[in-house]
Design an enzyme around this catalytic site. Sequence first.
Site, PDB file in Angstrom:
ATOM      1  N   LYS A   1       0.841  -1.197   0.000  1.00  0.00           N
ATOM      2  CA  LYS A   1       0.000   0.000   0.000  1.00  0.00           C
ATOM      3  C   LYS A   1       0.875   1.246   0.000  1.00  0.00           C
ATOM      4  CE  LYS A   1      -4.061  -1.818  -0.115  1.00  0.00           C
ATOM      5  NZ  LYS A   1      -4.765  -1.766  -1.395  1.00  0.00           N
TER       6      LYS A   1
ATOM      7  N   ASP B   1       0.090  -0.573  -4.812  1.00  0.00           N
ATOM      8  CA  ASP B   1      -1.305  -0.133  -4.943  1.00  0.00           C
ATOM      9  C   ASP B   1      -1.477   1.195  -4.205  1.00  0.00           C
ATOM     10  OD1 ASP B   1      -3.996   0.188  -5.218  1.00  0.00           O
ATOM     11  OD2 ASP B   1      -4.575  -1.728  -4.337  1.00  0.00           O
TER      12      ASP B   1
ATOM     13  N   GLU C   1      -0.725  -0.238  -9.413  1.00  0.00           N
ATOM     14  CA  GLU C   1      -2.197  -0.348  -9.368  1.00  0.00           C
ATOM     15  C   GLU C   1      -2.822   0.977  -8.942  1.00  0.00           C
ATOM     16  OE1 GLU C   1      -3.779  -4.058  -7.995  1.00  0.00           O
ATOM     17  OE2 GLU C   1      -5.461  -3.102  -6.968  1.00  0.00           O
TER      18      GLU C   1
ATOM     19  N   ASP D   1      -8.092  -0.495 -10.858  1.00  0.00           N
ATOM     20  CA  ASP D   1      -8.974  -1.205  -9.928  1.00  0.00           C
ATOM     21  C   ASP D   1     -10.210  -0.323  -9.668  1.00  0.00           C
ATOM     22  OD1 ASP D   1     -10.203  -2.341  -7.709  1.00  0.00           O
ATOM     23  OD2 ASP D   1      -8.387  -2.670  -6.578  1.00  0.00           O
TER      24      ASP D   1
ATOM     25  N   LYS E   1     -13.828  -5.947  -8.858  1.00  0.00           N
ATOM     26  CA  LYS E   1     -14.405  -6.198  -7.537  1.00  0.00           C
ATOM     27  C   LYS E   1     -15.875  -6.595  -7.740  1.00  0.00           C
ATOM     28  CE  LYS E   1     -11.204  -4.482  -4.491  1.00  0.00           C
ATOM     29  NZ  LYS E   1      -9.925  -4.450  -5.202  1.00  0.00           N
TER      30      LYS E   1
HETATM   31  C1  0XW Z   1      -6.817  -5.117  -0.913  1.00  0.00           C
HETATM   32  N1  0XW Z   1      -8.205  -5.012  -1.217  1.00  0.00           N
HETATM   33  C2  0XW Z   1      -8.674  -6.157  -1.970  1.00  0.00           C
HETATM   34  C3  0XW Z   1      -8.963  -4.974   0.059  1.00  0.00           C
HETATM   35  C4  0XW Z   1      -9.845  -3.804   0.040  1.00  0.00           C
HETATM   36  O1  0XW Z   1     -11.143  -4.066  -0.310  1.00  0.00           O
HETATM   37  C5  0XW Z   1      -9.199  -2.875  -0.937  1.00  0.00           C
HETATM   38  C6  0XW Z   1      -8.597  -3.771  -1.951  1.00  0.00           C
HETATM   39  C7  0XW Z   1      -7.572  -3.052  -2.753  1.00  0.00           C
HETATM   40  O2  0XW Z   1      -7.290  -3.452  -3.893  1.00  0.00           O
HETATM   41  O3  0XW Z   1      -7.063  -2.025  -2.298  1.00  0.00           O
HETATM   42 MG    MG Z   2      -6.466  -2.255  -5.490  1.00  0.00          MG
END
Ligand code: 0XW
Ligand code: MG
Length: 366
Positions: free
Chosen positions: A165, A193, A218, A241, A265
């Site tokens: 992250k 991401d 991402e 995403d 998603k």
């Molecule tokens: C890691 N994730 C799958 C969990 C959360 O829903 C957000 C998502 C992402 O891609 O950030």
């Molecule tokens: Mg993501």
Amino acid sequence: MRIRRLSAYRLDQPFRDGTYTCSGGRSAEGFDSLVVRLDTDSGVTGWGEMAPLGAFYDPSFSAAARAGFIEIAPLLIGQDPRQVTAINRRMDLHLKGHPYAKSAIDMACWDAFAKSAGQPLAEMLGGRFGESVDLYRSIPQAAPEWMAERARKYLAEGYRRLQVKVGLDPDEDIERMAAVRAAVGGDVTLFADANGGWSTHQARRFLRATRDLDYYLEQPCATYDACRALRPDCDRPLILDESIDCLLALLQAHHDRVVDGITIKIARVGGVTRAARIRDVAVELGLAVTVEDTGGAEIDTAAMIHLSLSTPAGQRLHTVDFHNWVTRPNGTGIPQTRDGKISIGDEAGLGVSVLQDELGMPFATY
Ligand code: 0XW
Ligand code: MG
């Protein structure tokens, strides 16, 4: 086969590994999940699940999902759950937008449909490609050394794909990425991401400084336009995403040559029906594809595995084992995660035996 009864449950699912933090200090302690039970006049029962990540990740939140269920469910009694396109058209006609609020109902229809056909969901969605799907673990945003430590922990648990992250201060993000790469060595697949947390100038700074590191990028910026502006200067695979919220968004991103891959998603696009449709088009377009969800536990994870297994292996990236993120199981039947991979058995439907006692009383029944 007709829908005789629809019930919805609220399930609090605390995270096993503590607070989950995304860019900008957005954080959650767990998932607030919506579980739907669908009973039919033929004795088949279908289950579905949907959980947003707090109220900050997508334009969705749990209270709205529960309100959406109350709005839609009465209109579906007497409908055939196997007619998934008709069910979705009916939901869209009576409740404009709010796809996440329809996702668990759509999933329950597919579970009932596949059970009535005696087939695992993956077979209904085109068939299986391989026996298992690669998993990634997400490393919440924190100090670089903490993130490196968390990366080592997930490696020790068998994961070989990590989502780092970033999306905050680009200079700190550069350190985060470098620390995680140094901690895991060269063989682990890394995704940076940003969850749309950067402006283009910050993303460019990150890209330039991390040129020697191997990773996928991402959702660097929040808007599609900003991601498109960045594309010519992004010399690595770019995955969208949050921007991929419908089929049209995929077609636009492909037309503009912005994406190498997409993350679908299930809740964001409104359920299994649309996730499978977007997946199939992305595969035809030659893109890399991840099918996952915003949250959930066993029921939702099973749907992610079926959708992922029925995605051609050469174009499949990975998915996520949310049932291992949380502390309260809502079902059994998913095989153990092994060596960072997951599979699903040959049972009909989602293949999950729901732990009804964990769900308590429904908050609404029609
Ligand atoms: C890691 N994730 C799958 C969990 C959360 O829903 C957000 C998502 C992402 O891609 O950030
Ligand atoms: Mg993501």
